[in-house]
Structure formats: structure tokens, C-alpha cells
Scaffold this active site. Structure first.
Site, PDB file in Angstrom:
ATOM      1  N   GLY A  54      52.746 -24.987  58.042  1.00 49.90           N
ATOM      2  CA  GLY A  54      53.220 -24.134  59.403  1.00 49.90           C
ATOM      3  C   GLY A  54      51.948 -24.234  59.918  1.00 49.90           C
ATOM      4  O   GLY A  54      51.456 -24.376  61.687  1.00 49.90           O
ATOM      5  N   ASP A  69      52.661 -19.538  65.560  1.00 47.59           N
ATOM      6  CA  ASP A  69      51.827 -20.184  66.644  1.00 47.59           C
ATOM      7  C   ASP A  69      51.210 -21.338  65.827  1.00 47.59           C
ATOM      8  O   ASP A  69      50.129 -22.603  66.326  1.00 47.59           O
ATOM      9  CB  ASP A  69      50.871 -19.528  67.388  1.00 47.59           C
ATOM     10  CG  ASP A  69      50.326 -18.528  66.505  1.00 47.59           C
ATOM     11  OD1 ASP A  69      49.836 -18.419  65.103  1.00 47.59           O
ATOM     12  OD2 ASP A  69      49.240 -17.404  67.413  1.00 47.59           O
ATOM     13  N   ASP A 129      55.557 -20.728  46.493  1.00 44.17           N
ATOM     14  CA  ASP A 129      55.096 -21.431  47.796  1.00 44.17           C
ATOM     15  C   ASP A 129      53.752 -21.368  47.755  1.00 44.17           C
ATOM     16  O   ASP A 129      53.029 -22.259  48.348  1.00 44.17           O
ATOM     17  CB  ASP A 129      55.950 -21.431  48.948  1.00 44.17           C
ATOM     18  CG  ASP A 129      55.226 -20.137  49.437  1.00 44.17           C
ATOM     19  OD1 ASP A 129      56.377 -19.113  48.800  1.00 44.17           O
ATOM     20  OD2 ASP A 129      55.057 -19.872  50.881  1.00 44.17           O
ATOM     21  N   ASN A 130      52.797 -20.008  47.333  1.00 43.03           N
ATOM     22  CA  ASN A 130      52.013 -20.316  46.718  1.00 43.03           C
ATOM     23  C   ASN A 130      51.218 -20.695  45.392  1.00 43.03           C
ATOM     24  O   ASN A 130      49.824 -19.852  45.031  1.00 43.03           O
ATOM     25  CB  ASN A 130      51.148 -18.851  46.797  1.00 43.03           C
ATOM     26  CG  ASN A 130      51.797 -18.292  48.700  1.00 43.03           C
ATOM     27  OD1 ASN A 130      51.633 -19.455  49.493  1.00 43.03           O
ATOM     28  ND2 ASN A 130      52.397 -17.144  49.165  1.00 43.03           N
TER      29      ASN A 130
HETATM   30  P1  AMP Z   1      52.491 -17.929  53.974  1.00 42.72           P
HETATM   31  O1  AMP Z   1      52.248 -16.046  54.239  1.00 42.72           O
HETATM   32  O2  AMP Z   1      50.934 -17.666  54.083  1.00 42.72           O
HETATM   33  O3  AMP Z   1      52.545 -18.348  52.521  1.00 42.72           O
HETATM   34  O4  AMP Z   1      52.965 -18.757  54.666  1.00 42.72           O
HETATM   35  C1  AMP Z   1      54.431 -18.515  54.379  1.00 42.72           C
HETATM   36  C2  AMP Z   1      55.234 -19.444  55.653  1.00 42.72           C
HETATM   37  O5  AMP Z   1      55.010 -19.186  56.894  1.00 42.72           O
HETATM   38  C3  AMP Z   1      54.171 -20.961  55.298  1.00 42.72           C
HETATM   39  O6  AMP Z   1      55.492 -22.271  55.364  1.00 42.72           O
HETATM   40  C4  AMP Z   1      53.362 -21.563  56.379  1.00 42.72           C
HETATM   41  O7  AMP Z   1      52.483 -22.549  56.715  1.00 42.72           O
HETATM   42  C5  AMP Z   1      54.134 -20.475  57.868  1.00 42.72           C
HETATM   43  N1  AMP Z   1      53.019 -19.612  58.270  1.00 42.72           N
HETATM   44  C6  AMP Z   1      52.510 -18.447  58.179  1.00 42.72           C
HETATM   45  N2  AMP Z   1      51.617 -18.365  59.447  1.00 42.72           N
HETATM   46  C7  AMP Z   1      52.227 -18.829  60.312  1.00 42.72           C
HETATM   47  C8  AMP Z   1      51.718 -19.470  62.100  1.00 42.72           C
HETATM   48  N3  AMP Z   1      50.666 -18.357  62.144  1.00 42.72           N
HETATM   49  N4  AMP Z   1      52.393 -20.262  62.422  1.00 42.72           N
HETATM   50  C9  AMP Z   1      53.617 -20.888  62.046  1.00 42.72           C
HETATM   51  N5  AMP Z   1      53.752 -20.825  60.603  1.00 42.72           N
HETATM   52  C10 AMP Z   1      53.329 -19.654  59.354  1.00 42.72           C
HETATM   53 MG    MG Z   2      51.748 -19.527  51.702  1.00 40.41          MG
END
Ligand code: AMP
Ligand code: MG
Length: 497
Positions: free
Chosen positions: A94, A127, A254-255
């Protein structure tokens, strides 16, 4: 300009050659006035990327997502995943943009990705941006992990954007350039498996075999071999986390990279005091990803990879399930073997056996009861491991082995004496396995505060440099090894979103 253009990375992209529904082409979203924070020179050199180019005006534009370098084909990757146990069929990058891949000096392929470079097709309500704090946090911790010898995504560069992002208030924005051998996650397999797109699962599996596990191609059942290879790497990775007291914090599928590298430095943290129930993440209210749960969660995550691969493993479903189940069962022994081995090494024993396991177990129980500092207790044991003591700088002033460990220490010394290994050599080995410096929460927090509140990046640079040599203790840098005072303790960590 021409000069710096010719110095730009030699991209050699493979993921964009996969079917179009694997990703989404990404248009860059320029930021106002980017400024360079740091370039990781050593990493750039390993990757064969010119440091001069990275530091040049056109390098900066690329690191900020303002310009596309020649040969770069920016994409956002599609994936799904289980987040805190709940299924999410559509996640994807994202806020991350894969610029492309390069072949490093070691002949291996690496992804170059921007994190925080703007909204993508998978951004949903987000964002696509990242505040500066989480960028610095990821830089510090990922590079510390690399220096500690843990497979991990790396940080090639960090920039500020000159723009603000809206979170709990307006925060300065940043972009991290992340590098790893691929960004393919268990959740990438789940994305296709969840849509019953078996053809895509096979294409992805073949890509992963060619890219990460070429020996699996020659196995009798290549996809079972792939599953086994991923399981082995994950078992070894999590054993590394455990031995260092590292808590990932968001072990969602996903991580978890299938390459076996640590990724997604969000609410992660290194423990100060040892306790198996330790949780830092503010969003992990149930303690699902507590320190002591990490090995088991690793297996739970791998079960989802196994499930995605099942139809490829064998046409006969029963046989496929049998094969996958066996591989998942073997994870438990593989993890235990890796953990026991490295923990035995931490207390100076060349091999894990029933004795060493008992010693470790007892030690950890005593440490938990005494609120002992995880890192410094082991470091101090290394100093005590040779009868003549230790003539280098000592961490004794920072944390002494608790009195309640006295009888344990006597037992341990007796065990060491029965080993034929030269005591000095053993000590040297232990000093290399037991770091003095880890990226403690309060240190990371301190450099973020200085950067965000006072626009002072010097503390960040100093911390990165100090953590590059975690096992060479220098009393002049004692503050970087010192556990937090009660006022300094950072009990909660936050996602970098
Ligand atoms: P994460 O917690 O970093 O593993 O993110 C989980 C999901 O949320 C993933 O698909 C990320 O790409 C999306 N994501 C996290 N932060 C943002 C952001 N600021 N804008 C868009 N997508 C985000
Ligand atoms: Mg992630």
C-alpha cells in the site's frame, strides 16, 4: 547529469515479467523537497550501486520517488495475509514501490524498494506515506539485525520528503529504501491460493524456486522440497530472533518472507529484561506475538504456505497432506535444534546436549525471576567464562549477574571445566555471540525524538554507527549498552503506518 545517469543502478527485473495480476504498475508520486538523511555505503558497495550516484541530485530524486531511474519499472506487489489470525484476501504494497532488482557483487538478486513513496493500487484508505520516525526506526533496527548476523531486509538509504503526513498530528514524512533478496511473502502465495488461481501459485512457486531455492528443482517433489526449504530457513530465522531477545511484533503471514529474511520493522523491539511473555506492540493486546509465542506462530504461518502449495505437492490430496504435515512437524525439531545449538554457544558450550538444555532452561527461569537484562547477562557470562576473567572493557558496571544466579554460575563453571576447549578461545567465541549493543527501545526512541522534535539527525547517525559493531564493547560508548532507567523504559511500540 549525464555522468550520474550512467552511474545509476543496473536494473535486472524479473518480477515484472510475471503475469500482470501479480502486481500493479506504479506511477511515482513526487514529494516537495526531498533531502538525504543517510546512505548505507557498505550496502551500496555490496550491491554494486554507486555511492556517488546515490548522493547526487539525480540519486536523491530517485530515492524520493520523484524520478524513475533508467531501467527501473516501478510496481506495487499484490499479496494477501492473515493479520492477527484473521484472513485478509487483499493487502498488497500500500505504501511500498518496488523500483526493480539488481544483481549484487555476490551474484545474488536483490529488490530495491521505496517505502513511503505514495499511494498504490493497494493503498485502500492509506496515504501511502510514512512518517520520519518509523523510517529511522526501521533503518536503525534492520541494520543492527544485519550486523548481528540475522537474515534481514536492509536499509540502503533514508530521505525526508519536505512534506508532512497526518497521523496523531502532523509529522514530517520520510522514505526508506529497503533492500532484500525478494519481497515475496507467505501472503503472496495466499493471495493466489485464496482465489483458487492454481496456475498463478505454480508460476510463483517456480519463480521462488529459481530465485531462492534452486536445489528444490532437482528434488523428486519440487514443491514439497520448496516448502521444506522455506520451513528450514524460517526455523533458523526464528531461533536467531529468540537468542537475541528480538520480538517481531507483527508476525502476520504477509510479513513473513519466503526467503527467510526478517521484514517489516514496525512495532518490533529487543527485550531489556528477560521474560517470555514480553510484548511491546500497542496493537497486540492479546499477546499473540509475545516473545515466547514466536516459534509456534512461525509454524502456524508456515501451515498457510503449506496449504497454498498443497495442490502442487501431489495430485493425490492425501499424499500431499501427508507430505506437508510431515514437513510442518519437522519444523518443531528444526527450530529446537537451531535454538538449542545457538543457546549452547551463548553459554560457551560447543554442542547442545541434555546438560546444556537444562542449564539454559534453568538460567532463563532465574533471569525471568530476577528481572535480569537479557543481553547484558549473557555478555557478562562471556566475560566470566575464562578463569582469568576478561581484560577488555567490561559491562560489569552496567549490569551484574544477579546474586540469585550464583549457584547456577558454579554449576555452569563446573560444566565448562569438563569441556576440553581452550578457555580463552571459548571466551572469544562467546564474546562474538553475545552482543553488548542492541537497538534498545529507549535509544531508538531518543534518536527519533531528536530528529523529529529538534531536527537533529546526529544522534541517529551515531546510533547506526555504534550498532554496526555490536560485539566490540567500548566503555566510552557505555550509554549505548546501558539498560533503560525506569523513566526511560519504552513499554509500548507502534506500527509504522
Ligand atoms: P504493515 O502493518 O506494515 O504490515 O501493513 C499492513 C498493510 O497495510 C499492508 O498492505 C501495507 O501496505 C498497508 N499500509 C500500511 N500503511 C499504509 C499507508 N500509510 N498507506 C497505505 N497502505 C498502508
Ligand atoms: Mg507488512
Amino acid at each position: 547529469m549525464t555522468q550520474s545517469r550512467t552511474n545509476s543502478p543496473q536494473f535486472d527485473n524479473s518480477y515484472v515479467l510475471l503475469p500482470e495480476h501479480f502486481y500493479s504498475k506504479q506511477k511515482l508520486a513526487p514529494v516537495k523537497s526531498p533531502a538525504l538523511i543517510r546512505i548505507n555505503q557498505a550496502l551500496a558497495e555490496q550491491l554494486g550501486i554507486s555511492v556517488d550516484w546515490l548522493a547526487s541530485p539525480s540519486g536523491l530524486q530517485v530515492l524520493a520517488g520523484n524520478e524513475v531511474a533508467p531501467g527501473s519499472l516501478p510496481i506495487a506487489m499484490a499479496y494477501a495475509g492473515h493479520q492477527f489470525g484473521g484472513w485478509n484476501p487483499r493487502l498488497g504494497d500500500g505504501r511500498a514501490t518496488l523500483l526493480g532488482e539488481v544483481i549484487g557483487k555476490d551474484g545474488k538478486r536483490y529488490d530495491i524498494q521505496l517505502k513511503g513513496a505514495g499511494r498504490t493500487a493497494y493503498a485502500r484508505g492509506g496515504d501511502g506515506r510514512s512518517p520520519l520516525g518509523p523510517v529511522l526506526r526501521e533503518y536503525v533496527i534492520s541494520e543492527a539485525m544485519a550486523a548481528l548476523g540475522v537474515p534481514t531486509s536492509r536499509s540502503l538509504a533514508a530521505v525526508t520528503t519536505g512534506e508532512y503526513v497526518m497521523r496523531e498530528g502532523m509529522l514530517p514524512g520520510g522514505i526508506l529504501t529497503r533492500v532484500c533478496s525478494s519481497h515475496i511473502r507467505i501472503g503472496t502465495f495466499q493471495f493466489f491460493a485464496g482465489q483458487n488461481d492454481l496456475e498463478a501459485v505454480k508460476i510463483l512457486a517456480d519463480h521462488v524456486i529459481a530465485r531462492h531455492y534452486p536445489q528444490a528443482a532437482d528434488a523428486e517433489r519440487p514443491y514439497a522440497a520448496l516448502l521444506r526449504a522455506v520451513i528450514t530457513r524460517q526455523a533458523e530465522l526464528i531461533a536467531q530472533w529468540q537468542q537475541l531477545g528480538f520480538i517481531h511484533g507483527v508476525m502476520n503471514t504477509d510479513n513473513m518472507l519466503v526467503s527467510g529474511e526478517t521484514i517489516d520493522y514496525g512495532p518490533c523491539a529487543f527485550m531489556d529484561n528477560y521474560h517470555p511473555n514480553t510484548v511491546y506492540s500497542s496493537i497486540d493486546s492479546g499477546g499473540r506475538y509475545a516473545y515466547g509465542n514466536q516459534p509456534g506462530i512461525g509454524q502456524w504461518n508456515l501451515a498457510w504456505l503449506a496449504r497454498a502449495l498443497l495442490p502442487l505437492i501431489d495430485k493425490n490430496e492425501e499424499l500431499a497432506v501427508q507430505e506437508a504435515q510431515q514437513a510442518l512437524d519437522d519444523y518443531v525439531q528444526q527450530y529446537q535444534r537451531a535454538y538449542d545449538g545457538v543457546m549452547a554457544g551463548k553459554i560457551g558450550l560447543s554442542q547442545a546436549d541434555a546438560d546444556s538444555k537444562e542449564l539454559i532452561e534453568e538460567l532463563l527461569q532465574l533471569m525471568a525471576a530476577a528481572n535480569a537484562d537479557y543481553t547484558l547477562t549473557f555478555r557478562r557470562l562471556a566475560e566470566l567464562a575464562a578463569p582469568g576473567g576478561y581484560d577488555g572493557d567490561s559491562v560489569a558496571d552496567l549490569a551484574e549477574v544477579p546474586d540469585s544466579l550464583c549457584s547456577w554460575v558454579a554449576k555452569w563453571e563446573a560444566r565448562l571445566a569438563s569441556d576440553s576447549v581452550d578457555a580463552r578461545e571459548r571466551q572469544q567465541h562467546m564474546l562474538r555471540l553475545n552482543p553488548a549493543y542492541i537497538p534498545r527501545n529507549h535509544l531508538v526512541e531518543e534518536v527519533i525524538r531528536a530528529a523529529v522534535d529538534d531536527h537533529d539527525l546526529a544522534p541517529f547517525h551515531r546510533l547506526v554507527e555504534r550498532l554496526a559493531e555490536p560485539c566490540r564493547y567500548d566503555a566510552a560508548d557505555a550509554r549505548y549498552a546501558t539498560p533503560p532507567t525506569p523513566e526511560q523504559v519504552v513499554a509500548r511500540t507502534y506500527c509504522g503506518t
